[in-house]
Scaffold this motif. Structure first.
Motif, PDB file in Angstrom:
ATOM      1  N   ALA A 205       0.894  -1.431  -0.310  1.00  0.00           N
ATOM      2  CA  ALA A 205       0.302   0.096   0.274  1.00  0.00           C
ATOM      3  C   ALA A 205       0.787   0.494   0.016  1.00  0.00           C
ATOM      4  N   VAL A 206       2.137   1.038   0.736  1.00  0.00           N
ATOM      5  CA  VAL A 206       3.041   2.603   0.767  1.00  0.00           C
ATOM      6  C   VAL A 206       3.600   2.856  -0.364  1.00  0.00           C
ATOM      7  N   ASP A 207       4.262   1.687  -1.487  1.00  0.00           N
ATOM      8  CA  ASP A 207       4.500   1.601  -2.448  1.00  0.00           C
ATOM      9  C   ASP A 207       4.073   1.932  -3.208  1.00  0.00           C
ATOM     10  N   LEU A 208       2.897   1.196  -3.592  1.00  0.00           N
ATOM     11  CA  LEU A 208       1.596   2.363  -4.582  1.00  0.00           C
ATOM     12  C   LEU A 208       1.256   3.298  -4.004  1.00  0.00           C
ATOM     13  N   LEU A 209       1.661   4.115  -2.799  1.00  0.00           N
ATOM     14  CA  LEU A 209       1.469   5.537  -2.509  1.00  0.00           C
ATOM     15  C   LEU A 209       2.566   6.378  -3.513  1.00  0.00           C
ATOM     16  N   THR A 210       3.908   5.868  -2.907  1.00  0.00           N
ATOM     17  CA  THR A 210       4.904   6.652  -3.461  1.00  0.00           C
ATOM     18  C   THR A 210       4.717   6.724  -4.621  1.00  0.00           C
ATOM     19  N   ASP A 211       4.497   5.384  -5.367  1.00  0.00           N
ATOM     20  CA  ASP A 211       4.289   5.574  -7.258  1.00  0.00           C
ATOM     21  C   ASP A 211       3.142   6.476  -7.203  1.00  0.00           C
ATOM     22  N   THR A 212       2.265   6.337  -7.234  1.00  0.00           N
ATOM     23  CA  THR A 212       1.878   7.615  -7.018  1.00  0.00           C
ATOM     24  C   THR A 212       1.245   9.107  -7.429  1.00  0.00           C
ATOM     25  N   LEU A 213       2.007   9.074  -6.197  1.00  0.00           N
ATOM     26  CA  LEU A 213       1.712  10.757  -5.308  1.00  0.00           C
ATOM     27  C   LEU A 213       3.473  11.749  -5.908  1.00  0.00           C
ATOM     28  N   LEU A 214       4.056  10.586  -6.041  1.00  0.00           N
ATOM     29  CA  LEU A 214       5.519  10.896  -6.610  1.00  0.00           C
ATOM     30  C   LEU A 214       5.586  11.357  -8.193  1.00  0.00           C
ATOM     31  N   SER A 215       4.573  10.639  -8.568  1.00  0.00           N
ATOM     32  CA  SER A 215       4.114  10.845  -9.901  1.00  0.00           C
ATOM     33  C   SER A 215       3.391  12.302 -10.597  1.00  0.00           C
ATOM     34  N   HIS A 216       2.116  12.038 -10.032  1.00  0.00           N
ATOM     35  CA  HIS A 216       1.382  12.906  -9.357  1.00  0.00           C
ATOM     36  C   HIS A 216       1.520  14.799  -8.914  1.00  0.00           C
ATOM     37  N   LEU A 217       2.518  14.853  -8.488  1.00  0.00           N
ATOM     38  CA  LEU A 217       3.287  15.295  -8.132  1.00  0.00           C
ATOM     39  C   LEU A 217       4.070  16.595  -9.321  1.00  0.00           C
ATOM     40  N   SER A 218       4.452  15.523  -9.445  1.00  0.00           N
ATOM     41  CA  SER A 218       5.148  15.627 -10.436  1.00  0.00           C
ATOM     42  C   SER A 218       4.752  16.100 -12.124  1.00  0.00           C
ATOM     43  N   TYR A 219       3.642  15.745 -12.528  1.00  0.00           N
ATOM     44  CA  TYR A 219       2.909  16.374 -13.365  1.00  0.00           C
ATOM     45  C   TYR A 219       1.840  17.187 -13.218  1.00  0.00           C
ATOM     46  N   GLU A 220       1.266  17.492 -12.123  1.00  0.00           N
ATOM     47  CA  GLU A 220       1.141  18.929 -11.589  1.00  0.00           C
ATOM     48  C   GLU A 220       1.764  19.875 -11.725  1.00  0.00           C
ATOM     49  N   GLU A 221       2.645  20.111 -11.278  1.00  0.00           N
ATOM     50  CA  GLU A 221       3.988  21.176 -10.991  1.00  0.00           C
ATOM     51  C   GLU A 221       3.933  21.252 -12.793  1.00  0.00           C
TER      52      GLU A 221
END
Length: 522
Positions: free
Chosen positions: A489-505
């Motif tokens: 669950a934490v690995d999936l959160l890491t993947d999705t959150l870091l990918s999303h934050l980079s895209y949003e920026e």
């Protein structure tokens, strides 16, 4: 002034370090994400500290979808031309026409000889390259009848079958510096690819060397403008002007525009393994150079006026380049699950030409990155908590309590981490509701609609992922000892959150700097 009129291309020149293969893969993906046209790699097959360039290019062709790939430059003495021609054509077909052929006559002859290649004199190396280009073009000419027949001194190919043909007209770009090799480029190549660092006189030497390429082209009955001029560049982004390509982005823009219009350079390839430099080059420098070159071609004299206006803007405290850059996606995925297809993400409309960013506008754009950095820090804390739970230093119940205190847990993700972490603060000053920023951006720029729709979809997905971490912690409390569900669950959160934050920026930092959080702010 020599402008050969080619469309400009911008690329990256990465080190294929074998010790950190995931790093070069992530940087290549970053080059695609930030909009570069091309990613290239040095080729030293005798160097055990490097990944094999052709294997790396093949891997990346499957891991990317748009960016073009090339060796910079491929080592001909250790790559037999018939095999090389078929390798290039095959990868070009498999990648949908995204391969170019950077080719070099060879250097470091002791290492080449030690690896099984032939040591050649400078004159022999020129002749061998000439023969190899003929072989490669003959192999690619699959529509011709008969077998390939090139009876050279260094490459004798008699009776080889033709094909396959590449998916597009692959450019053969040759690295060259000496007069005989430069004339050969003009006679037989599609492009000239030197490195600025290897020019003894710096940029001032380009005119002299270009003339030799032109001479070779004219002697062969070719138009000199048929040979594209590319250049590997390197430098440093800094606050103040120093040496050539050593200073702020606007200095890079001015100097690369000069190379394009005065020396005909139409391909700029940045030699850097620094993510920030790659982003500045792609997002700040490349669009501005394209704009200035296009304007000058349409209206001679416009470059000087535009540069003078830029200097006035800078002196007044503003800037024509946004100093804020998106945080790169690390590119490494820890979980086997994927919640979205990153290749389908919309791209934000380009900023209008010549827009001036005041210091306040720069700060507005930077604040999104600051808030995201807080969330990245929380993610690091959460992963550390998990390690402490596994060691028995912290209970699963305490870890869950800590998660519930975090911004990422308190936010319902309907409008993203930014609104939850920042909008509530500014609302105290401006009466701004948490859900006002996205509607504001939709109103002021309809072109942002697809981007904002995608961000909201990802926010919903992230909400579910955060909830999944909480559920996994609850299960760990009930069934101590099995950490697999929490780790996943934490690995999936890491993947999705870091990918999303980079895209949003990448897609809304610039609009926020231009439009602010609400009408009239910037």
């Amino acid at each position: 002034m020599t402008d050969y009129g080619h469309e400009l291309i911008f690329g990256g020149f990465l080190t294929p370090t074998a010790g950190q293969p995931e790093q070069v893969v992530a940087l290549a993906k970053l080059c695609e994400q930030v909009g570069l046209d091309l990613v290239t790699f040095q080729d030293h097959p005798y160097q055990p500290g490097h990944l094999d360039t052709w294997t790396l290019m093949s891997y990346l062709a499957a891991a990317t979808s748009r960016i073009r790939l090339a060796g910079n430059v491929l080592n001909l003495p250790l790559r037999q031309p018939v095999v090389l021609a078929r390798s290039v054509a095959s990868l070009d077909l498999l990648s949908g026409g995204r391969v170019e052929l950077g080719l070099g006559a060879g250097a470091f002859w002791e290492a080449i000889e030690a690896a099984g290649g032939r040591r050649l004199t400078p004159s022999q190396a020129v002749d061998a390259l000439d023969e190899a280009v003929r072989v490669i073009r003959e192999v690619w000419a699959a529509d011709r009848r008969g077998m390939v027949r090139v009876e050279g001194e260094h490459y004798r190919v008699v009776g080889a079958k033709r094909g396959p043909a590449p998916a597009h007209d692959v450019g053969i770009w040759v690295g060259a510096y000496k007069p005989r090799m430069l004339r050969l480029v003009g006679r037989v190549a599609d492009g000239w690819l030197p490195s600025l660092a290897y020019l003894a006189k710096g940029p001032g030497e380009l005119a002299e060397l270009n003339a030799l390429v032109d001479e070779g082209a004219e002697a062969a009955g070719r138009e000199p403008r048929s040979v594209r001029r590319l250049l590997n560049v390197s430098g440093r982004f800094g606050r103040s002007r120093s040496d050539f390509l050593d200073g702020p982005p606007e200095q890079w823009v001015e100097e690369l525009t000069g190379l394009a219009l005065d020396h005909g350079t139409s391909g700029f390839i940045l030699g850097a393994d620094d993510p920030t430099a790659i982003q500045l080059f792609a997002q700040e420098v490349a669009p501005a150079v394209r704009e200035l070159v296009a304007a000058e071609r349409a209206e001679p004299g416009s470059r000087a006026r535009a540069l003078e206006e830029q200097r006035e803007v800078v002196e007044a405290g503003g800037a024509t380049a946004l100093a804020v850059t998106a945080t790169p996606d690390p590119g490494v995925r820890l979980s086997g699950r994927r919640l979205w297809d990153e290749t389908t993400r919309p791209v934000a409309p380009a900023a209008p030409a010549g827009h001036v960013y005041t210091p306040h506008a720069q700060a507005v754009g930077a604040h999104l990155v600051d808030v995201h950095d807080h969330l990245r820090q929380e993610l690091g804390q959460l992963r550390d908590l998990l390690q402490q739970v596994r060691r028995g230093a912290v209970s699963a119940d305490d870890a869950r309590a800590a998660l519930n205190e975090m911004t990422m847990r308190q936010n319902n993700w309907t409008l993203g981490a930014y609104c939850a972490a920042y909008c509530t603060v500014v609302s105290q000053h401006h009466g701004l509701e948490d859900n006002s920023i996205f509607p504001h951006l939709r109103r002021v720029d309809a072109g942002l609609g697809p981007v904002l729709d995608r961000l909201e979809e990802e926010h919903v997905a992230i909400h579910g992922v955060v909830e999944g971490v909480d559920r996994a912690l609850v299960e760990l409390i009930r069934e101590p000892g099995d950490f697999s569900a929490v780790r996943e669950a934490v690995d999936l959160l890491t993947d999705t959150l870091l990918s999303h934050l980079s895209y949003e920026e990448r897609v809304i930092v610039e609009p926020l700097a231009r439009y602010g959080f609400y009408a009239g702010q910037v």
